[in-house]
Design a protein around this motif. Structure first.
Motif, PDB file in Angstrom:
ATOM      1  N   SER A  17       6.314 -86.628 -47.458  1.00 53.94           N
ATOM      2  CA  SER A  17       4.771 -85.957 -47.557  1.00 53.94           C
ATOM      3  C   SER A  17       3.635 -86.523 -46.767  1.00 53.94           C
ATOM      4  N   THR A  18       3.824 -87.953 -46.728  1.00 50.86           N
ATOM      5  CA  THR A  18       2.908 -88.602 -46.044  1.00 50.86           C
ATOM      6  C   THR A  18       2.685 -88.426 -44.625  1.00 50.86           C
ATOM      7  N   PHE A  19       3.889 -88.658 -43.976  1.00 51.71           N
ATOM      8  CA  PHE A  19       4.056 -88.535 -42.580  1.00 51.71           C
ATOM      9  C   PHE A  19       4.157 -87.039 -41.971  1.00 51.71           C
ATOM     10  N   ASP A  20       3.641 -86.876 -40.989  1.00 51.76           N
ATOM     11  CA  ASP A  20       3.731 -85.337 -40.148  1.00 51.76           C
ATOM     12  C   ASP A  20       5.148 -85.272 -39.605  1.00 51.76           C
ATOM     13  N   LEU A  21       5.636 -86.375 -39.090  1.00 48.54           N
ATOM     14  CA  LEU A  21       6.975 -86.101 -38.342  1.00 48.54           C
ATOM     15  C   LEU A  21       7.913 -87.334 -38.782  1.00 48.54           C
ATOM     16  N   VAL A  22       8.993 -87.273 -39.219  1.00 47.96           N
ATOM     17  CA  VAL A  22      10.105 -88.204 -39.544  1.00 47.96           C
ATOM     18  C   VAL A  22      11.419 -88.062 -38.586  1.00 47.96           C
ATOM     19  N   ILE A  23      11.675 -89.213 -37.889  1.00 49.48           N
ATOM     20  CA  ILE A  23      12.703 -89.065 -36.916  1.00 49.48           C
ATOM     21  C   ILE A  23      13.888 -89.788 -37.572  1.00 49.48           C
ATOM     22  N   ALA A  24      14.867 -89.079 -37.239  1.00 48.18           N
ATOM     23  CA  ALA A  24      16.212 -89.641 -37.697  1.00 48.18           C
ATOM     24  C   ALA A  24      17.119 -90.116 -36.490  1.00 48.18           C
ATOM     25  N   HIS A  78      11.402 -80.258 -44.928  1.00 45.02           N
ATOM     26  CA  HIS A  78      12.593 -80.415 -44.012  1.00 45.02           C
ATOM     27  C   HIS A  78      12.052 -80.173 -42.555  1.00 45.02           C
ATOM     28  N   GLU A  79      11.120 -79.376 -42.203  1.00 48.88           N
ATOM     29  CA  GLU A  79      10.758 -79.108 -41.005  1.00 48.88           C
ATOM     30  C   GLU A  79      10.088 -80.264 -40.252  1.00 48.88           C
TER      31      GLU A  79
END
Length: 159
Positions: free
Chosen positions: A71-78, A97-98
């Motif tokens: 919820s904190t970050f705008d983008l999470v990269i796997a 999820h988006e």
């Protein structure tokens, strides 16, 4: 997974790009792993040496990703499919999820193709391999970071 090779590399390379573009006051960069095995440890020394040869410092300490991160970050990269699936399982909210994307989506050959998370290459884990694996990770991360920055600055594709 453990936040000592690929993800701190992504963090270090992306921070360097953000700093270079004068955006460090606007963009927060962090990394975390999906497992807590290495929590508190610095990045793998082999990865640090490979990054240093390219002028990139890996200064973070390993930590495990939290539900709050989604919820904190705008983008999470796997970096790979297993981590992508673990992140999706961590965030039950479809809006979160988006935010979860795979680094392979940002490689030049895949930008704009919308292949979905499994239609792009994984960033291989170099931990058990030789020195070429660390260089490959750096090549992939350095190649993807400009498109990641563009996605953050222009989330709806506007220029």
């Amino acid at each position: 997974m453990g936040n000592i090779c690929r993800s701190p590399t992504g963090e270090g390379v992306f921070k360097a790009l953000v700093d270079e573009r004068g955006l460090s006051d606007q963009i927060e960069v962090d990394s975390a792993g999906t497992i807590g095995y290495h929590t508190g440890n610095p990045a793998d020394s082999r990865m640090c040496r490979a990054a240093q040869r390219r002028g990139v410092s890996l200064d973070s300490r390993a930590r495990q990703v939290t539900r709050q991160d989604l919820s904190t970050f705008d983008l999470v990269i796997a970096m790979d499919r297993a981590n992508y699936d673990d992140l999706i399982a961590l965030g039950p909210d479809p809006e979160e999820h988006e935010k979860i994307r795979m680094l392979g989506e940002f490689l030049p050959a895949h930008v704009g193709s919308n292949p979905g998370p499994y239609g792009v290459p994984d960033v291989p884990d170099p931990y058990y391999g030789g020195p070429d694996g660390f260089e490959e990770v750096l090549d992939m991360v350095e190649s993807a970071c400009p498109a990641i920055l563009d996605a953050l600055l222009h989330p709806n594709g506007e220029s």
